[in-house]
Design a protein around this motif. Structure first.
Motif, PDB file in Angstrom:
ATOM      1  N   SER A  69      14.240   2.160  -6.273  1.00 13.38           N
ATOM      2  CA  SER A  69      15.497   2.536  -5.611  1.00 13.38           C
ATOM      3  C   SER A  69      15.267   2.850  -4.135  1.00 13.38           C
ATOM      4  CB  SER A  69      16.120   3.755  -6.291  1.00 13.38           C
ATOM      5  OG  SER A  69      16.437   3.464  -7.617  1.00 13.38           O
ATOM      6  N   VAL A  70      14.237   3.605  -3.854  1.00 14.81           N
ATOM      7  CA  VAL A  70      13.935   3.943  -2.458  1.00 14.81           C
ATOM      8  C   VAL A  70      13.509   2.694  -1.683  1.00 14.81           C
ATOM      9  CG1 VAL A  70      12.514   5.392  -0.948  1.00 14.81           C
ATOM     10  CG2 VAL A  70      13.363   6.309  -3.094  1.00 14.81           C
ATOM     11  N   PHE A  71      12.735   1.818  -2.328  1.00 14.13           N
ATOM     12  CA  PHE A  71      12.321   0.536  -1.745  1.00 14.13           C
ATOM     13  C   PHE A  71      13.551  -0.286  -1.363  1.00 14.13           C
ATOM     14  CE2 PHE A  71      10.918  -3.949  -2.768  1.00 14.13           C
ATOM     15  CZ  PHE A  71      10.039  -4.122  -1.703  1.00 14.13           C
ATOM     16  N   ALA A  72      14.509  -0.385  -2.284  1.00  9.80           N
ATOM     17  CA  ALA A  72      15.723  -1.165  -2.040  1.00  9.80           C
ATOM     18  C   ALA A  72      16.578  -0.540  -0.940  1.00  9.80           C
ATOM     19  CB  ALA A  72      16.525  -1.295  -3.329  1.00  9.80           C
ATOM     20  N   LEU A  73      16.786   0.759  -1.007  1.00 10.88           N
ATOM     21  CA  LEU A  73      17.598   1.432   0.018  1.00 10.88           C
ATOM     22  C   LEU A  73      16.945   1.351   1.394  1.00 10.88           C
ATOM     23  CD1 LEU A  73      18.844   4.517  -1.995  1.00 10.88           C
ATOM     24  CD2 LEU A  73      20.187   2.534  -1.238  1.00 10.88           C
ATOM     25  N   ASN A  74      15.628   1.456   1.421  1.00 11.92           N
ATOM     26  CA  ASN A  74      14.910   1.333   2.688  1.00 11.92           C
ATOM     27  C   ASN A  74      15.149  -0.035   3.323  1.00 11.92           C
ATOM     28  OD1 ASN A  74      12.693   2.183   4.655  1.00 11.92           O
ATOM     29  ND2 ASN A  74      11.903   0.269   3.829  1.00 11.92           N
ATOM     30  N   SER A  83      18.289  -7.442  -4.996  1.00  8.56           N
ATOM     31  CA  SER A  83      17.068  -8.247  -5.076  1.00  8.56           C
ATOM     32  C   SER A  83      15.814  -7.422  -4.804  1.00  8.56           C
ATOM     33  CB  SER A  83      17.142  -9.451  -4.130  1.00  8.56           C
ATOM     34  OG  SER A  83      17.204  -9.037  -2.782  1.00  8.56           O
ATOM     35  N   THR A  84      15.862  -6.520  -3.824  1.00  9.05           N
ATOM     36  CA  THR A  84      14.674  -5.702  -3.556  1.00  9.05           C
ATOM     37  C   THR A  84      14.458  -4.671  -4.661  1.00  9.05           C
ATOM     38  OG1 THR A  84      15.957  -4.325  -2.024  1.00  9.05           O
ATOM     39  CG2 THR A  84      14.551  -6.033  -1.057  1.00  9.05           C
ATOM     40  N   PHE A 134       0.833  -1.198   0.000  1.00 12.81           N
ATOM     41  CA  PHE A 134       0.000   0.000   0.000  1.00 12.81           C
ATOM     42  C   PHE A 134       0.870   1.252   0.000  1.00 12.81           C
ATOM     43  CE2 PHE A 134      -3.690  -2.557   1.341  1.00 12.81           C
ATOM     44  CZ  PHE A 134      -4.613  -2.043   0.435  1.00 12.81           C
ATOM     45  N   TYR A 135       2.027   1.189   0.657  1.00 19.28           N
ATOM     46  CA  TYR A 135       2.914   2.359   0.656  1.00 19.28           C
ATOM     47  C   TYR A 135       3.728   2.453  -0.634  1.00 19.28           C
ATOM     48  CZ  TYR A 135       6.454   5.755   1.705  1.00 19.28           C
ATOM     49  OH  TYR A 135       7.282   6.845   1.635  1.00 19.28           O
ATOM     50  N   TRP A 136       4.537   1.423  -0.925  1.00 17.69           N
ATOM     51  CA  TRP A 136       5.513   1.505  -2.022  1.00 17.69           C
ATOM     52  C   TRP A 136       4.857   1.559  -3.391  1.00 17.69           C
ATOM     53  CZ3 TRP A 136       9.825   3.281  -0.540  1.00 17.69           C
ATOM     54  CH2 TRP A 136      10.346   2.943   0.708  1.00 17.69           C
ATOM     55  N   PHE A 157      17.050   0.708   6.603  1.00 19.40           N
ATOM     56  CA  PHE A 157      16.117   0.756   7.724  1.00 19.40           C
ATOM     57  C   PHE A 157      15.470  -0.577   8.042  1.00 19.40           C
ATOM     58  CE2 PHE A 157      16.009   5.083   5.905  1.00 19.40           C
ATOM     59  CZ  PHE A 157      16.551   5.739   6.991  1.00 19.40           C
ATOM     60  N   GLY A 158      15.760  -1.594   7.265  1.00 19.86           N
ATOM     61  CA  GLY A 158      15.178  -2.905   7.515  1.00 19.86           C
ATOM     62  C   GLY A 158      15.766  -3.527   8.757  1.00 19.86           C
TER      63      GLY A 158
END
Length: 137
Positions: free
Chosen positions: A66-71, A90-91, A42-44, A75-76
């Motif tokens: 890119s933001v999804f992967a860096l997050n 991979s992300t 719902f966010y990404w 921050f994971g």
């Protein structure tokens, strides 16, 4: 296409399913697999790709991926298995494929299902606890 990404971690599941021997691992694992895909997709793909709808499709998909992967890398949950360049790549690939599918279908259903499969087959709770390295409880 989205579901192919979802089943890629299946060999990991088959090699390490024994990490689910105790309820303190399998309960968070199943809860994470059921709840996390809804929140993240719902966010990404929902909110962020919708926010960038005036951008070109590729620019929006590459940016959100890119933001999804860096997050996920920064921050994971910090575990040995869920860190490093492999997780970023991979992300990012997941984000691109799921972004393309979202743009084509304008629906989150396939991304939520695929994200569930990734979290489920990745044994997410066990990997966050570094149980692959430590062995069984």
């Amino acid at each position: 296409m989205a579901l192919i990404i979802g089943i890629l971690p299946l060999p990991l599941f088959l090699m390490h399913y024994e990490t689910l021997d105790v309820w303190q691992v399998w309960l968070p694992w199943i809860l994470l697999a059921l709840i996390n895909p809804w929140l993240e997709e719902f966010y990404w793909r929902g909110l962020l790709l919708n926010y960038t709808k005036n951008w070109s499709n590729w620019t929006a998909i590459l940016f959100t991926s890119s933001v999804f992967a860096l997050n996920h890398a920064v921050f994971g949950v910090n575990s040995e298995l869920n860190s490093g360049l492999t997780v970023i790549i991979s992300t990012f690939i997941m984000g691109v494929v799921w972004g393309l599918v979202f743009k084509k279908t304008n629906s989150l259903r396939w991304m939520i299902l695929a994200h569930f499969l990734v979290d489920f087959f990745n044994l997410s709770a066990a990997s966050f606890l570094d149980l692959y390295e430590k062995g069984n409880w």
